[in-house]
Structures are given as structure tokens and as C-alpha cells.
Scaffold this motif. Sequence first.
Motif, PDB file in Angstrom:
ATOM      1  N   ALA A 252      -0.892   6.883   5.348  1.00 30.35           N
ATOM      2  CA  ALA A 252       0.220   7.842   5.259  1.00 30.35           C
ATOM      3  C   ALA A 252       1.385   7.229   4.483  1.00 30.35           C
ATOM      4  CB  ALA A 252       0.672   8.245   6.663  1.00 30.35           C
ATOM      5  N   LEU A 253       1.669   5.933   4.766  1.00 33.55           N
ATOM      6  CA  LEU A 253       2.747   5.250   4.058  1.00 33.55           C
ATOM      7  C   LEU A 253       2.426   5.147   2.575  1.00 33.55           C
ATOM      8  CD1 LEU A 253       5.400   3.638   4.119  1.00 33.55           C
ATOM      9  CD2 LEU A 253       4.064   1.582   4.608  1.00 33.55           C
ATOM     10  N   TYR A 254       1.162   4.779   2.285  1.00 39.16           N
ATOM     11  CA  TYR A 254       0.741   4.669   0.884  1.00 39.16           C
ATOM     12  C   TYR A 254       0.895   6.014   0.178  1.00 39.16           C
ATOM     13  CZ  TYR A 254      -2.218   4.029  -3.223  1.00 39.16           C
ATOM     14  OH  TYR A 254      -2.678   3.976  -4.506  1.00 39.16           O
ATOM     15  N   TYR A 255       0.476   7.080   0.854  1.00 38.61           N
ATOM     16  CA  TYR A 255       0.590   8.420   0.268  1.00 38.61           C
ATOM     17  C   TYR A 255       2.057   8.759   0.021  1.00 38.61           C
ATOM     18  CZ  TYR A 255       0.441  13.471  -0.283  1.00 38.61           C
ATOM     19  OH  TYR A 255       0.621  14.741  -0.773  1.00 38.61           O
ATOM     20  N   TYR A 256       2.906   8.428   0.997  1.00 32.81           N
ATOM     21  CA  TYR A 256       4.345   8.722   0.854  1.00 32.81           C
ATOM     22  C   TYR A 256       4.949   7.940  -0.310  1.00 32.81           C
ATOM     23  CZ  TYR A 256       9.339   8.836   1.830  1.00 32.81           C
ATOM     24  OH  TYR A 256      10.705   8.984   1.712  1.00 32.81           O
ATOM     25  N   LEU A 257       4.585   6.657  -0.407  1.00 39.18           N
ATOM     26  CA  LEU A 257       5.168   5.802  -1.450  1.00 39.18           C
ATOM     27  C   LEU A 257       4.641   6.119  -2.839  1.00 39.18           C
ATOM     28  CD1 LEU A 257       5.165   2.334   0.386  1.00 39.18           C
ATOM     29  CD2 LEU A 257       7.109   3.850  -0.001  1.00 39.18           C
ATOM     30  N   THR A 258       3.483   6.766  -2.918  1.00 38.69           N
ATOM     31  CA  THR A 258       2.890   7.064  -4.229  1.00 38.69           C
ATOM     32  C   THR A 258       2.849   8.557  -4.524  1.00 38.69           C
ATOM     33  OG1 THR A 258       0.650   7.120  -3.292  1.00 38.69           O
ATOM     34  CG2 THR A 258       1.440   4.990  -4.104  1.00 38.69           C
ATOM     35  N   ARG A 259       3.561   9.355  -3.720  1.00 35.22           N
ATOM     36  CA  ARG A 259       3.452  10.813  -3.815  1.00 35.22           C
ATOM     37  C   ARG A 259       3.860  11.354  -5.181  1.00 35.22           C
ATOM     38  NH1 ARG A 259       8.066   9.281  -1.578  1.00 35.22           N
ATOM     39  NH2 ARG A 259      10.008  10.446  -1.907  1.00 35.22           N
ATOM     40  N   ASN A 260       4.746  10.629  -5.891  1.00 39.98           N
ATOM     41  CA  ASN A 260       5.221  11.122  -7.193  1.00 39.98           C
ATOM     42  C   ASN A 260       4.496  10.490  -8.376  1.00 39.98           C
ATOM     43  OD1 ASN A 260       7.154  12.844  -6.118  1.00 39.98           O
ATOM     44  ND2 ASN A 260       8.733  11.257  -6.054  1.00 39.98           N
TER      45      ASN A 260
END
Length: 524
Positions: free
Chosen positions: A37-45
Motif C-alpha cells: 500500500a505504501l509503495y502504491y501510494y509513493l508511486t501513484r503518480n
Amino acid sequence: MIHGQGYLDQSAQTSVIVRKSKMTVMLVSLILGALIALYYYLTRNYKYWQKRGIPCADGVLPGFGHVLSISIMKTHFADFCDKIYKNNKGRSMVGIYDFTSPSLMILEPQLVKTVMQTNFSSFSENTITVDFKLDTLLAHNPFFISGEKWLNNRKRLINAFSTMRLKILLENVKKVCETFDNYIDKKLCNVEKVEYELKFLFSKYTAQVVASAGFGVDGYCFDDEKKDISFQKVGQAIFEPSVRSAIAFALMFFVPSLNKIFKMSFIPKHIDHFIRTLIADLMEQRRKDKIPRNDFLHLMAELERSENEKFENEMLAGHALSFLIDGYETSSSVLSYIGFYLASYPEVQEKLRKEVMSVLNKYDGEITYDGLREMTYMDQVFNESMRMIPVLGVLKKRCTEEFELKGSDGIVCRVQPGTEILIPVQSLHKDPQYWEHPEEYDPERFNPDRKQNNERFAFLPFGEGPRICVGMRMAHLLVKGSLAMIMKRYKMEPSPKTQIPLKMIPGAIIQTPKGGLWVYFRKL
């Protein structure tokens, strides 16, 4: 019974082990889920540019984007941008990620012209954010503000730096040049040569000019016994490379959102208090005695009378701080670059000296406004030094209205409001596509016959367009006045203490070479 009890104990132990295993699996699953989830949040853009068909720089990292080396102060921002510029040569633009935010670097002069001049209204803001509550005085600087406030403040400063008023300010500059001359002359009294770190030396001069031409007071910059109360000390408190200044700059330049937590002002509190108190006292005195003086505050008092309005002390202190920042730091940096190159290229120094002596002889040995304007080879030296080491290696603009940028390679980007635009000044200054043998120091590339062929928007020492540096003409006055004095009396020679090749201190606001720029002075 004993055998049955043992079986029960073993069964209980097995049950415990199973439960622990399940808990471990659940915990690992939760951790993995949180990490995903953190990885997805940090790479969402991180597909932002790809979805728009814009090339993206290599090496993006979760959370940091492309700027890890800058955030840990391993790489200077200009060098970071230069690497991306060279890796994407042939493209008109390239996307990067500033932490998780998409930014666009434009790589060709025509796009620079579009952003800074032709379509200025769509890119009218600089991106450095100043928190008005934390840095109230700095928030008055035209570089940081926008809209109507920017327009009004800029008009006042343009009026303050008109030709007529620059001629008035020059009288104070000349007095400081005399003091500067006496300072060096005393150091050379019983020795053949004296060694100086140029930034430190010239910051004495520019700080004294700020004190004298800005506020009409003695800055004590050439009195070694009073160095702890000098205006140079004030300037050093703001700009001297340090952990504090690097962190404050990073928070303001890269991650202003974090400063809502840390609440770190860029201007130290004791400097803010000093400027406010000094300006309040001096302006009250000016309003009462109305005695004409050749300084910036007198011009502010005149503006008050012409506009029939008493300016707020905070606004006046803000303008005074702008005068200090622009007059002290940038001018001393430019002078140090010029001094370094003049010492390194004696034939250029000698040619400049001949021009200075010729013009001074025409004006009875006096430094005059018209005489400085006639020193055209000095302008060439100034420009070439700024090409080699621009004070700001990168400019950052913010899109304020949706606009379509079209590159010469066919790439089209519909830039959205809020998007940061990076302009790699240092890279454009050193690109062989626009400059013949760009690593060579050659003031002749700015002579009247050749400069017309230079690509205008590949040379941005003061920016361009409506937001070009408002203090540019004052900076020329400071620099040319001191150079005229030095060329008349002294010869500069390189010192082996300068670390060649030059490398800039990561995290420094102004491009500052590691180890400093060292030069010997000799009397002629």
C-alpha cells in the motif's frame, strides 16, 4: 495416565505452535500489505508523463522520484539537472518526479522563450514558496511573490533603480570603492602579494555597499576589529553554507509542505529583528529631517512623498531585505567568479585593464556612471563569467493557466496549472549546440559583432521576460565599480588553493565552489 498426559501436553504444544504460525503469517501478510500500500501510494503518480506521451527521465525511486541525490545533499541541483539534460539531448522536454510530484524540464531555448516571455501569463509564478507567517519580510521580495502584489512591488523597485537614481547611488558606491582600495593597500604594505578567498573578500565590499548605498550607515566591513557587528556578518548569517541554511533552502525550494510541520524560517529570527529595528529607526529619522542622502532609503522616503502615502514599516523592511539579499550575495558571488577568471586568464585581465585605464583617463581618473557604461569589454567579461558559472544554475516556474507546449521534435504537452517547469540554465550555458567550445572562457563571444548571433534564450544570467531580475542594473553598477578600482591598482594571479576542476557545494543556495576561489593580489 502418565502416557495420556504426555500426549495431551504434546497436543497443546502443537496447538500453540500452529496458532503462533498463523499469527506470524498474518503479521507478515499485514506488513507486506502495508508495504504494498505504501509503495502504491509513493508511486501513484509515476505513470503521469508516460500516460501523456512525454519522455521521462530514468532512475525514478519510490517516494523520492528522481531527487534522492539532491535531498541527501550529495549532488548540486544544477548538476542533477545537467545530467538529465545531457541524457535527453535531442528532445525538447522531459518529465521528472520531484518526490511524488510531476515536473517538466524544458530543454530548448524556444520553449524557454515561450515560458518566460511569449506566454508569460501562463507561467507567471516562480515556484519557491515563502510562508508569509514564517518569513514576512522575505515575502515582500519580488522574486517570491506574484499577482498584483508582485506588480506593485516591482514598479517601486524599478523606480528606485532608474538611471537618475543609480547615478545618485553611485556616489556611495565610489566611496566604498575607496575604502576597499585602502583595505587592500594596507594589507600589501610590507608584502609582495596577499592571498584572498574571493567570495569572502568581495562580500566585504558588497555588504559595505548595502550598508552605505542602501541604508546610509557604516557597515564596518573593512574594520577587522568590528567584524562581529559588520553587515558582512548579517549577510553570512543568511547565506553562509551551513546545515541550517541547507535545510531551510531544501524545505522552501523542494518540499514546502514539510515546513508546515517544521516551521523553519529562511531568515534567522535575529536578522529579521535587526532589519525591522534598523529600518524603523532610520525611516523615522528620514521623515523628520528630510535631508537629501544618496541612498536607497532616501529614495523610499521620496516615493512616500510623491505617492502621498506613509509606507508600512514592514513593507519598507521587506524592500530593505531585498536590497540586502540582491546586493550582498549575488553581486559578491558574481565578482568572485569574475575575479577567478581574470586571474586565470592574464591576457583577458590585461585587455580589461587597458580599457579601464583608457576610460578613466577620459574622465580625469574618476569612476563615473557614463564611464562605466563605456567599459564594454568589461560587459563582455561580466557576461562570459556569468555564462561559465550562472548564479542560479536552474530556474523554476509554475504553470498558472493550462497551456500547450510544442517542442521542435513534435512532442506536445498540455501543461496543467500547478505543474513546475524546470529551466536548466547551466546546461543551456554550456551546450555546444549554442556555444562554440563552451568549456573555454572567451569574452569575445559577447563582442558587438558576435553577440547578435548568440541564442538569446540560451543565456539567462538574470532570467528573462517580465520577471527578469529587477536589481540587474544595480548589480552591474556594483560589479563594474569595484572592477574598475581593482584593474587600476592591482594585478590578480591564481592561487593553487583553488580546487580545480570547480565543484559546487550541494545544498548551497547560490552556486558556491567547494574550497572557495583563491587569488593573489599584487600592486601594479
